[in-house]
Design a protein around this motif. Structure first.
Motif, PDB file in Angstrom:
ATOM      1  N   GLY A 241      11.529  -4.115   2.476  1.00 27.51           N
ATOM      2  CA  GLY A 241      11.757  -4.984   1.332  1.00 27.51           C
ATOM      3  C   GLY A 241      10.517  -5.692   0.826  1.00 27.51           C
ATOM      4  O   GLY A 241      10.547  -6.323  -0.228  1.00 27.51           O
ATOM      5  N   ARG A 242       9.427  -5.580   1.562  1.00 27.46           N
ATOM      6  CA  ARG A 242       8.177  -6.199   1.119  1.00 27.46           C
ATOM      7  C   ARG A 242       7.254  -5.153   0.515  1.00 27.46           C
ATOM      8  O   ARG A 242       7.298  -3.982   0.877  1.00 27.46           O
ATOM      9  CB  ARG A 242       7.470  -6.905   2.280  1.00 27.46           C
ATOM     10  N   ARG A 243       6.402  -5.597  -0.409  1.00 26.52           N
ATOM     11  CA  ARG A 243       5.461  -4.700  -1.084  1.00 26.52           C
ATOM     12  C   ARG A 243       4.040  -5.167  -0.767  1.00 26.52           C
ATOM     13  O   ARG A 243       3.643  -6.276  -1.152  1.00 26.52           O
ATOM     14  CB  ARG A 243       5.726  -4.707  -2.597  1.00 26.52           C
ATOM     15  N   TYR A 244       3.306  -4.313  -0.054  1.00 27.39           N
ATOM     16  CA  TYR A 244       1.991  -4.691   0.462  1.00 27.39           C
ATOM     17  C   TYR A 244       0.872  -4.030  -0.340  1.00 27.39           C
ATOM     18  O   TYR A 244       0.907  -2.811  -0.586  1.00 27.39           O
ATOM     19  CB  TYR A 244       1.839  -4.259   1.919  1.00 27.39           C
TER      20      TYR A 244
ATOM     21  N   GLU B 165      12.494   5.525   2.194  1.00 28.99           N
ATOM     22  CA  GLU B 165      12.572   4.199   2.817  1.00 28.99           C
ATOM     23  C   GLU B 165      11.230   3.478   2.751  1.00 28.99           C
ATOM     24  O   GLU B 165      11.178   2.249   2.835  1.00 28.99           O
ATOM     25  CB  GLU B 165      13.009   4.330   4.273  1.00 28.99           C
ATOM     26  N   ALA B 166      10.149   4.240   2.618  1.00 30.87           N
ATOM     27  CA  ALA B 166       8.818   3.649   2.503  1.00 30.87           C
ATOM     28  C   ALA B 166       8.003   4.481   1.522  1.00 30.87           C
ATOM     29  O   ALA B 166       8.203   5.693   1.399  1.00 30.87           O
ATOM     30  CB  ALA B 166       8.112   3.606   3.858  1.00 30.87           C
TER      31      ALA B 166
ATOM     32  N   ASN C  76      11.645  -3.003  -8.568  1.00 30.04           N
ATOM     33  CA  ASN C  76      13.058  -2.783  -8.246  1.00 30.04           C
ATOM     34  C   ASN C  76      13.247  -1.918  -6.999  1.00 30.04           C
ATOM     35  O   ASN C  76      14.384  -1.631  -6.614  1.00 30.04           O
ATOM     36  CB  ASN C  76      13.777  -2.133  -9.435  1.00 30.04           C
ATOM     37  N   TYR C  77      12.144  -1.512  -6.377  1.00 27.53           N
ATOM     38  CA  TYR C  77      12.211  -0.681  -5.181  1.00 27.53           C
ATOM     39  C   TYR C  77      12.492  -1.579  -3.972  1.00 27.53           C
ATOM     40  O   TYR C  77      11.811  -2.590  -3.776  1.00 27.53           O
ATOM     41  CB  TYR C  77      10.881   0.071  -5.010  1.00 27.53           C
ATOM     42  N   ASP C  78      13.485  -1.226  -3.145  1.00 27.89           N
ATOM     43  CA  ASP C  78      13.878  -2.122  -2.051  1.00 27.89           C
ATOM     44  C   ASP C  78      13.423  -1.635  -0.682  1.00 27.89           C
ATOM     45  O   ASP C  78      13.820  -2.216   0.340  1.00 27.89           O
ATOM     46  CB  ASP C  78      15.394  -2.356  -2.062  1.00 27.89           C
ATOM     47  N   GLY C  79      12.600  -0.605  -0.624  1.00 27.68           N
ATOM     48  CA  GLY C  79      12.039  -0.164   0.650  1.00 27.68           C
ATOM     49  C   GLY C  79      10.725  -0.869   0.941  1.00 27.68           C
ATOM     50  O   GLY C  79      10.416  -1.927   0.373  1.00 27.68           O
TER      51      GLY C  79
END
Length: 532
Positions: A27-30, A173-174, A198-201
């Motif tokens: 759920g985080r975007r790095y 998922e990633a 809007n991506y939840d992976g």
């Protein structure tokens, strides 16, 4: 979740990172940041399994998407199939099903296997795969008529967008994206930003686009000091936090060193005297306070400052009725404009809309900068009094002659310049010490770009024309260019898809759209407000 435990990667004596342990949470975007050569792409390959770590382990989800860097690997496949390959279990099931159907006779085992494969295809949304892939391709400006073509028929920028769609396909998922905005125009970048928001992976992205990182990422994993430190927030927040932490550590070290010096002075004065117990206690205090040497940051920041030998006249450039056709395609259709001294004009629009064509049209009669293979179909171009143009083309490497050292090549552009001046300019652009003796043929893309900037700094033109100057620059260099363009007192024509450069440097826009060019007299924020 992605888990990294005690990972070490080194090449010879160079340590990229050592004993690194970190997690990338669902759920985080790095954003994965660090200067050129810090090991970002190497670490990304370790995360995806393309490279095995020399030490340590990586745990990753079963289904993940990767932006492939090899543009030619899928040349034999249809565009739509290349996207579907992003879902590996689905593609494997589709291929096996086709092989079974191609048999002249099927066994009972084949029939049972087909049932299993249809189950996999259904679970992986295989029956809507082509329509789902088409939606991604349309969002990335790959029109329907190209979906059935072979990848080998596409241009380089189009291939990159198809490979990006491949990474996004199949609800991974990633996502691991290495420079996803390269070769994308601003509209495609904005589409990608909205998609990723809007991506939840779990997202891990390397990018040299500061606005993209600030807009998309929730956390920043920064490679520096031979390790990886994760900060909350986008790129700008990371820089601020990193600077504050570093300043605090340096201040604490300075205070400790001052205290140690005072204690050592006492020890030296009274070591042979009667105050041995006090000397002993102070020695223990020195041992306790002994400073740890702070690891050096590997970030290097160039210093770019563009000057002019003399200003141009007030009216820098006038052109009328510029027209250019490629076959039946009319790229420029009678465009007319005047440019005044000090204007900073950004050329915006989709790839292939005609931005580079306009630049080549303006330079068609300029001595030393015209393209011998380019001809303007009609129109006239007049450069103003004292106009001196410095040009940074899209293929900047082709302008750098081989068979010379970096310093020799730069010196050719001003033989009167002293050795100290040449060294100083090279040093500004991070060619320090022996780097000035490096052969020009051995330069990387980023080094070629920095050397081209050295030429513009040395020759001091009063008009700067840039065609996609950020393609091979790291974030520090792009930020330095942004500041330099804002401070430059001459005239600028700039082709770029970098949002912050457009937003912060441009005072006027030429916006290319469906065969026409809008001449907007104002900054990007005003244009966006008008068109929102």
């Amino acid at each position: 979740m992605i888990s990294v435990s005690n990972v070490t990667m080194r090449y010879g004596s160079k340590v990229l990172f050592e004993e690194v342990s970190t997690t990338f949470t669902e759920g985080r975007r790095y954003g994965l940041t660090g200067p050129n050569g810090a090991g970002k792409s190497t670490f990304m390959k370790v995360l995806t399994g393309e490279l095995d770590p020399q030490k340590g382990t990586v745990v990753r989800p079963r289904k993940f998407g990767v932006l492939r860097q090899d543009q030619f690997a899928f040349d034999a496949y249809r565009v739509i199939d290349t996207v579907i390959m992003g879902n590996r279990p689905l593609w494997a099931a589709l291929e096996e099903r086709d092989r079974i159907y191609e048999k002249s006779e099927m066994t009972d085992e084949d029939g049972m296997r087909l049932g299993e494969l249809e189950g996999v295809i259904g679970d992986e949304d295989g029956y809507t795969a082509e329509s789902d892939a088409a939606v991604l391709l349309q969002g990335l400006d790959i029109p329907d008529e190209l979906h059935e073509r072979k990848m080998g028929e596409l241009q380089g920028g189009q291939k990159v967008r198809v490979l990006l769609a491949q990474a996004l396909f199949g609800k991974p998922e990633a996502l691991f994206l290495d420079e996803p905005t390269n070769y994308l125009d601003l509209d495609s970048i904005h589409w990608l930003q909205d998609f990723l928001l809007n991506y939840d992976g779990t997202l891990v992205a390397i990018s040299h686009d500061r606005h993209f990182l600030n807009s998309v990422t929730t956390h920043t994993a920064d490679i520096d000091y031979q390790t990886i430190i994760t900060y909350t927030g986008g790129y700008d927040e990371m820089v601020m936090a990193k600077t504050q932490i570093r300043s605090r550590l340096e201040s604490e070290n300075a205070q400790r060193e001052k205290k140690i010096a005072q204690l050592n002075e006492f020890i030296a004065r009274f070591a042979a005297g009667t105050r041995s117990s006090q000397v002993t206690s102070r020695r223990k205090e020195v041992e306790r306070l002994q400073t740890n040497e702070l690891a050096r940051s590997n970030i290097q920041r160039p210093f770019i400052k563009f000057d002019q030998v003399r200003p141009s006249g007030k009216h820098v450039l006038e052109f009328k009725h510029l027209t250019k056709l490629y076959g039946d395609l009319k790229v420029l259709d009678g465009f007319t404009a005047n440019v005044l001294r000090g204007e900073k004009i950004c050329l915006m629009g989709r790839n292939g809309a005609g931005k580079t064509t306009l630049i080549k049209s303006l330079l068609a009669n300029y001595p030393g900068l015209s393209d011998s293979e380019f001809t303007l179909d009609s129109g006239s171009v007049f450069w103003g009094h004292e106009a001196q143009v410095g040009y940074f083309p899209q293929d900047v490497g082709s302008t750098i002659e081989h068979g010379l050292t970096v310093a020799e090549w730069l010196h050719r552009w001003d033989p009167k310049a002293t050795v100290e001046e040449i060294r100083g300019i090279l040093g500004q652009m991070l060619f320090s010490g022996e780097e000035g003796s490096k052969p020009t043929k051995a330069l990387s893309g980023g080094e070629q770009a920095r050397l081209a900037f050295c030429k513009l700094i040395l020759t001091k033109p009063n008009i700067l024309i840039f065609d996609e100057p950020t393609n091979h620059l790291d974030l520090e260099s792009i930020n330095a260019l942004n500041i330099a363009l804002q401070r430059y007192e001459g005239t600028v024509l700039l082709v770029t898809h970098d949002h912050d450069l457009i937003d912060e440097a441009a005072t006027r826009l030429w916006v290319f759209h469906e065969g026409s060019i809008e001449d907007f007299q104002g900054p990007y924020a005003e244009w966006k407000g008008k068109h929102s």
